[in-house]
Scaffold this motif. Structure first.
Motif: not given
Length: 106
Positions: A8, A15-16, A18-20, A22-23, A103-104, A106
């Motif tokens: 964070q 958020q986007k 972070m998701e990227s 993590l992916s 992660v999935a 989230l």
């Protein structure tokens, strides 16, 4: 399982992003785990240590603290040339699978 505080901060709580990240982390770590397994099979201590170090650093960055801890232990063992890495590898893969699920969700 996953401490998002560091991620964070890095992303400004985007958020986007972070998701990227993590992916990307999951994709790279998945590949590294496959390479790590091959290095273990070939008893390549140097490669085991290198890959464990890479997994440790990436895991710490995204807040996968338990995964980082297991990778650190594996790295240390490989640097000492102690062999018999499969128990730690299995712990890594089990933790990684749980992380994928987290992660999935989230």
């Amino acid at each position: 399982m996953l401490n998002l505080n560091n991620l964070q901060q890095i992303t400004g709580n985007n958020q986007k992003l972070m998701e990227s990240l993590l992916s990307q982390f999951l994709a790279i770590t998945d590949d590294d785990l496959k390479k790590l397994y091959q290095a273990i099979l070939h008893v390549n201590h140097t490669e085991v240590a290198s890959l464990a170090h890479r997994i440790k650093g990436a895991s710490a960055t995204v807040g996968a603290d338990q995964l980082a801890s297991i990778a650190a232990e594996l790295e240390s063992k490989a640097k000492a040339g102690l062999g018999n890495y499969l128990t730690l590898y299995n712990q890594l893969t089990e933790n990684y699978k749980a992380l994928q699920s987290a992660v999935a969700d989230l």
